[in-house]
Design an enzyme around this catalytic site. Sequence first.
Site, PDB file in Angstrom:
ATOM      1  N   ASP A 215       0.861  -1.183   0.000  1.00 12.44           N
ATOM      2  CA  ASP A 215       0.000   0.000   0.000  1.00 12.44           C
ATOM      3  C   ASP A 215       0.895   1.230   0.000  1.00 12.44           C
ATOM      4  O   ASP A 215       2.008   1.195   0.552  1.00 12.44           O
ATOM      5  CB  ASP A 215      -0.892   0.000   1.253  1.00 12.44           C
ATOM      6  CG  ASP A 215      -2.049  -0.984   1.107  1.00 12.44           C
ATOM      7  OD1 ASP A 215      -2.158  -1.627   0.049  1.00 12.44           O
ATOM      8  OD2 ASP A 215      -2.843  -1.104   2.061  1.00 12.44           O
ATOM      9  N   ASP A 217       0.517   3.936   1.614  1.00  6.60           N
ATOM     10  CA  ASP A 217       0.519   4.712   2.859  1.00  6.60           C
ATOM     11  C   ASP A 217       1.176   3.988   4.024  1.00  6.60           C
ATOM     12  O   ASP A 217       0.983   4.354   5.185  1.00  6.60           O
ATOM     13  CB  ASP A 217      -0.926   5.108   3.216  1.00  6.60           C
ATOM     14  CG  ASP A 217      -1.875   3.911   3.223  1.00  6.60           C
ATOM     15  OD1 ASP A 217      -1.396   2.761   3.177  1.00  6.60           O
ATOM     16  OD2 ASP A 217      -3.101   4.130   3.264  1.00  6.60           O
ATOM     17  N   TRP A 277     -13.668  -1.597  -1.395  1.00  4.28           N
ATOM     18  CA  TRP A 277     -12.800  -1.888  -0.253  1.00  4.28           C
ATOM     19  C   TRP A 277     -13.095  -3.254   0.392  1.00  4.28           C
ATOM     20  O   TRP A 277     -14.254  -3.621   0.571  1.00  4.28           O
ATOM     21  CB  TRP A 277     -12.949  -0.780   0.806  1.00  4.28           C
ATOM     22  CG  TRP A 277     -12.065  -1.036   1.987  1.00  4.28           C
ATOM     23  CD1 TRP A 277     -10.770  -0.662   2.136  1.00  4.28           C
ATOM     24  CD2 TRP A 277     -12.406  -1.784   3.143  1.00  4.28           C
ATOM     25  NE1 TRP A 277     -10.274  -1.137   3.329  1.00  4.28           N
ATOM     26  CE2 TRP A 277     -11.263  -1.827   3.974  1.00  4.28           C
ATOM     27  CE3 TRP A 277     -13.569  -2.438   3.573  1.00  4.28           C
ATOM     28  CZ2 TRP A 277     -11.240  -2.477   5.200  1.00  4.28           C
ATOM     29  CZ3 TRP A 277     -13.544  -3.098   4.802  1.00  4.28           C
ATOM     30  CH2 TRP A 277     -12.391  -3.106   5.608  1.00  4.28           C
ATOM     31  N   GLU A 280     -10.153  -8.603  -0.413  1.00  7.37           N
ATOM     32  CA  GLU A 280      -9.225  -9.163  -1.411  1.00  7.37           C
ATOM     33  C   GLU A 280      -7.984  -9.749  -0.734  1.00  7.37           C
ATOM     34  O   GLU A 280      -7.462 -10.780  -1.161  1.00  7.37           O
ATOM     35  CB  GLU A 280      -8.844  -8.100  -2.463  1.00  7.37           C
ATOM     36  CG  GLU A 280      -7.743  -7.129  -2.114  1.00  7.37           C
ATOM     37  CD  GLU A 280      -8.033  -6.194  -0.955  1.00  7.37           C
ATOM     38  OE1 GLU A 280      -9.210  -6.008  -0.613  1.00  7.37           O
ATOM     39  OE2 GLU A 280      -7.080  -5.648  -0.380  1.00  7.37           O
ATOM     40  N   ASP A 281      -7.549  -9.127   0.363  1.00  6.43           N
ATOM     41  CA  ASP A 281      -6.383  -9.668   1.080  1.00  6.43           C
ATOM     42  C   ASP A 281      -6.731 -10.984   1.774  1.00  6.43           C
ATOM     43  O   ASP A 281      -5.908 -11.902   1.854  1.00  6.43           O
ATOM     44  CB  ASP A 281      -5.814  -8.642   2.078  1.00  6.43           C
ATOM     45  CG  ASP A 281      -6.883  -7.993   2.946  1.00  6.43           C
ATOM     46  OD1 ASP A 281      -8.088  -8.207   2.698  1.00  6.43           O
ATOM     47  OD2 ASP A 281      -6.519  -7.263   3.887  1.00  6.43           O
ATOM     48  N   MET A 307       1.176   4.044   9.359  1.00  4.30           N
ATOM     49  CA  MET A 307       0.283   4.321   8.239  1.00  4.30           C
ATOM     50  C   MET A 307      -0.004   5.825   8.203  1.00  4.30           C
ATOM     51  O   MET A 307      -0.191   6.432   9.253  1.00  4.30           O
ATOM     52  CB  MET A 307      -1.028   3.556   8.393  1.00  4.30           C
ATOM     53  CG  MET A 307      -1.827   3.516   7.107  1.00  4.30           C
ATOM     54  SD  MET A 307      -3.530   3.005   7.351  1.00  4.30           S
ATOM     55  CE  MET A 307      -4.251   4.559   7.832  1.00  4.30           C
ATOM     56  N   HIS A 310      -5.666   8.831   6.758  1.00  2.00           N
ATOM     57  CA  HIS A 310      -6.428   9.393   5.639  1.00  2.00           C
ATOM     58  C   HIS A 310      -7.895   9.025   5.777  1.00  2.00           C
ATOM     59  O   HIS A 310      -8.252   8.107   6.536  1.00  2.00           O
ATOM     60  CB  HIS A 310      -5.890   8.848   4.310  1.00  2.00           C
ATOM     61  CG  HIS A 310      -6.013   7.354   4.199  1.00  2.00           C
ATOM     62  ND1 HIS A 310      -7.106   6.719   3.675  1.00  2.00           N
ATOM     63  CD2 HIS A 310      -5.163   6.362   4.587  1.00  2.00           C
ATOM     64  CE1 HIS A 310      -6.935   5.410   3.723  1.00  2.00           C
ATOM     65  NE2 HIS A 310      -5.770   5.165   4.283  1.00  2.00           N
ATOM     66  N   ARG A 312     -11.582   7.801   3.930  1.00  2.00           N
ATOM     67  CA  ARG A 312     -11.909   6.847   2.857  1.00  2.00           C
ATOM     68  C   ARG A 312     -11.911   7.575   1.510  1.00  2.00           C
ATOM     69  O   ARG A 312     -12.419   8.688   1.396  1.00  2.00           O
ATOM     70  CB  ARG A 312     -13.279   6.224   3.122  1.00  2.00           C
ATOM     71  CG  ARG A 312     -13.557   5.042   2.226  1.00  2.00           C
ATOM     72  CD  ARG A 312     -14.863   4.366   2.591  1.00  2.00           C
ATOM     73  NE  ARG A 312     -14.807   3.676   3.884  1.00  2.00           N
ATOM     74  CZ  ARG A 312     -14.152   2.541   4.109  1.00  2.00           C
ATOM     75  NH1 ARG A 312     -13.489   1.959   3.144  1.00  2.00           N
ATOM     76  NH2 ARG A 312     -14.137   1.987   5.297  1.00  2.00           N
TER      77      ARG A 312
HETATM   78  N1  UDH Z   1      -5.542   3.220  -2.893  1.00  2.00           N
HETATM   79  C1  UDH Z   1      -5.283   4.352  -3.665  1.00  2.00           C
HETATM   80  N2  UDH Z   1      -6.309   5.161  -4.001  1.00  2.00           N
HETATM   81  C2  UDH Z   1      -7.584   4.906  -3.627  1.00  2.00           C
HETATM   82  C3  UDH Z   1      -7.834   3.776  -2.839  1.00  2.00           C
HETATM   83  C4  UDH Z   1      -6.796   2.961  -2.474  1.00  2.00           C
HETATM   84  O1  UDH Z   1      -4.142   4.633  -4.022  1.00  2.00           O
HETATM   85  O2  UDH Z   1      -8.472   5.691  -3.978  1.00  2.00           O
HETATM   86  C5  UDH Z   1      -4.443   2.268  -2.640  1.00  2.00           C
HETATM   87  C6  UDH Z   1      -3.365   2.804  -1.720  1.00  2.00           C
HETATM   88  O3  UDH Z   1      -2.141   2.202  -2.038  1.00  2.00           O
HETATM   89  C7  UDH Z   1      -3.869   2.344  -0.379  1.00  2.00           C
HETATM   90  C8  UDH Z   1      -4.367   0.947  -0.726  1.00  2.00           C
HETATM   91  O4  UDH Z   1      -4.922   1.094  -2.007  1.00  2.00           O
HETATM   92  O5  UDH Z   1      -2.852   2.358   0.589  1.00  2.00           O
HETATM   93  C9  UDH Z   1      -5.379   0.375   0.256  1.00  2.00           C
HETATM   94  O6  UDH Z   1      -6.523   1.212   0.322  1.00  2.00           O
HETATM   95  P1  UDH Z   1      -6.983   1.982   1.633  1.00  2.00           P
HETATM   96  O7  UDH Z   1      -5.819   2.752   2.184  1.00  2.00           O
HETATM   97  O8  UDH Z   1      -8.208   2.762   1.348  1.00  2.00           O
HETATM   98  O9  UDH Z   1      -7.342   0.867   2.613  1.00  2.00           O
HETATM   99  P2  UDH Z   1      -7.288   0.991   4.124  1.00  2.00           P
HETATM  100  O10 UDH Z   1      -7.876  -0.319   4.597  1.00  2.00           O
HETATM  101  O11 UDH Z   1      -8.242   2.224   4.500  1.00  2.00           O
HETATM  102  O12 UDH Z   1      -5.929   1.360   4.584  1.00  2.00           O
HETATM  103  C10 UDH Z   1      -9.616   2.125   4.355  1.00  2.00           C
HETATM  104  C11 UDH Z   1     -10.279   3.467   4.621  1.00  2.00           C
HETATM  105  C12 UDH Z   1     -10.247   3.781   6.052  1.00  2.00           C
HETATM  106  C13 UDH Z   1     -11.026   5.016   6.319  1.00  2.00           C
HETATM  107  C14 UDH Z   1     -10.816   5.451   7.728  1.00  2.00           C
HETATM  108  C15 UDH Z   1     -11.521   6.718   8.017  1.00  2.00           C
HETATM  109  N3  UDH Z   1     -11.100   7.227   9.292  1.00  2.00           N
HETATM  110  C1  NGS Z   2     -10.979  -6.924   7.336  1.00  2.00           C
HETATM  111  C2  NGS Z   2     -11.119  -6.862   5.842  1.00  2.00           C
HETATM  112  C3  NGS Z   2      -9.756  -6.799   5.198  1.00  2.00           C
HETATM  113  C4  NGS Z   2      -9.011  -5.580   5.762  1.00  2.00           C
HETATM  114  C5  NGS Z   2      -8.941  -5.681   7.272  1.00  2.00           C
HETATM  115  C6  NGS Z   2      -8.271  -4.498   7.897  1.00  2.00           C
HETATM  116  O1  NGS Z   2     -12.230  -6.937   7.936  1.00  2.00           O
HETATM  117  O2  NGS Z   2      -9.901  -6.678   3.821  1.00  2.00           O
HETATM  118  O3  NGS Z   2     -10.269  -5.790   7.798  1.00  2.00           O
HETATM  119  O4  NGS Z   2      -8.935  -3.349   7.477  1.00  2.00           O
HETATM  120  N1  NGS Z   2     -11.851  -8.041   5.387  1.00  2.00           N
HETATM  121  C7  NGS Z   2     -13.138  -8.016   5.047  1.00  2.00           C
HETATM  122  O5  NGS Z   2     -13.815  -7.026   5.070  1.00  2.00           O
HETATM  123  C8  NGS Z   2     -13.737  -9.319   4.632  1.00  2.00           C
HETATM  124  S1  NGS Z   2      -8.464  -1.929   7.932  1.00  2.00           S
HETATM  125  O6  NGS Z   2      -8.655  -1.836   9.350  1.00  2.00           O
HETATM  126  O7  NGS Z   2      -7.059  -1.799   7.540  1.00  2.00           O
HETATM  127  O8  NGS Z   2      -9.273  -0.942   7.195  1.00  2.00           O
HETATM  128  O9  NGS Z   2      -7.711  -5.499   5.234  1.00  2.00           O
END
Ligand code: UDH
Ligand code: NGS
Length: 366
Positions: A215, A217, A277, A280-281, A307, A310, A312
């Site tokens: 990722d 970030d 979102w 997939e992992d 991290m 950011h 959503r």
């Molecule tokens: N990513 C992008 N652009 C996007 C979405 C995702 O570049 O519009 C890439 C980026 O490398 C990111 C990765 O995909 O680090 C994973 O996506 P994510 O950072 O959105 O996933 P994460 O689980 O965060 O880290 C989910 C949103 C949490 C919102 C919290 C609000 N407080």
């Molecule tokens: C799980 C998600 C994963 C995700 C993890 C951490 O619940 O994809 O949370 O998310 N699985 C499902 O939704 C089935 S996080 O806290 O980083 O936003 O990676």
Amino acid sequence: MTGDSNVNFTVLHRTCKLVVLLCLLHISVTLVFYLRSFDIRLAFVQNQQSHKPKDLTTSKILKDVELTEQDSVQPRKVSGVVDVANVSEEIKILGNCPETSPLLVGPLRIEFSTPVNLDMVRNENPNVKTGGRFKPSNCIALQKVAIIIPFRNREEHLKFWLYYLHPILQRQQLDYGVYVINQDDNEVFNRAKLLNVGYAEALKEYDYGCFIFSDVDLIPMDDRNTYKCFSQPRHLSVSMDKFGFRLPYNQYFGGVSSMSKEQYLKINGFPNNYWGWGGEDDDIYNRLNIKGMSISRPSGPIGKCRMIRHERDAKNDPNPQRFDRIAHTRDTMQVDGINSLSYKVVRVEKEQLYTKISVDLGKPSQ
Ligand code: UDH
Ligand code: NGS
């Protein structure tokens, strides 16, 4: 009386000499320890956040045998004739890099309060060649590593990533390239499909044997968390600050992971149909598990990472189909993966610090 005072004087004289000698000894020991601790403090200060990896400059002896960034150790042609003497000389002088790089410094201070200037990052990493390619000049890297970053509209995060990761990856003595796979369409974000694209596109360019999926970030807090491949697929972002520096659940495989080409192909790559979102992992974890592989991980302290906070992103809302999909990995993984990947390359941009490949991923199939 005189005899007694003579004896007393002699005893006093000897005692004084002894005290003076002890003082001298004490002073020398203190001095030695002080100088040694000074050395250690100096080394610590140098190691802290030194963005110029030490000892990465080309040494005198290596000037003659320096390789270009695209070369592997290959016979050099001199006027159409292969210069065999020089080839064996190169191999002899270079030799393999050690299993553990001597350039590592351990824990790093990572923070995101000051924005990054990319000109500065370019200047501080003169050995990183166009497209974000690097290989050590004084030894042959043990692995050829492609770093794949799924991306859309996260320029500020990418700058932090480049600022922190290039010095770390160079200290890790890897032969690496950085590939930013930019989803350049109007569809919902699809992280796993972008990772598949990164795998396929990186291989068109170089004979990579190891793939890091990161990722944009996430920044490691210790350079001993080497961005390379292991005998089992590896999960590298094991203690994230946002989870209180622990794994959120045992099967968690998100964030940063690594897989050799062989391990990746064994699971038919990643799913292409997780749009939006989440999940997939977990599907990738299921694939590895189904194929009998286990997850290798660094220890908690070495696997610490930060991290960049950011909100959503637009077009990346939680995917309502994700729970149903991860329940069927066993059935879907044979037909959905690198063997069914289709996309269009829109643009390839060779920046100094990375290769940006913009792609159109098409539309969700249902
Ligand atoms: N990513 C992008 N652009 C996007 C979405 C995702 O570049 O519009 C890439 C980026 O490398 C990111 C990765 O995909 O680090 C994973 O996506 P994510 O950072 O959105 O996933 P994460 O689980 O965060 O880290 C989910 C949103 C949490 C919102 C919290 C609000 N407080
Ligand atoms: C799980 C998600 C994963 C995700 C993890 C951490 O619940 O994809 O949370 O998310 N699985 C499902 O939704 C089935 S996080 O806290 O980083 O936003 O990676």
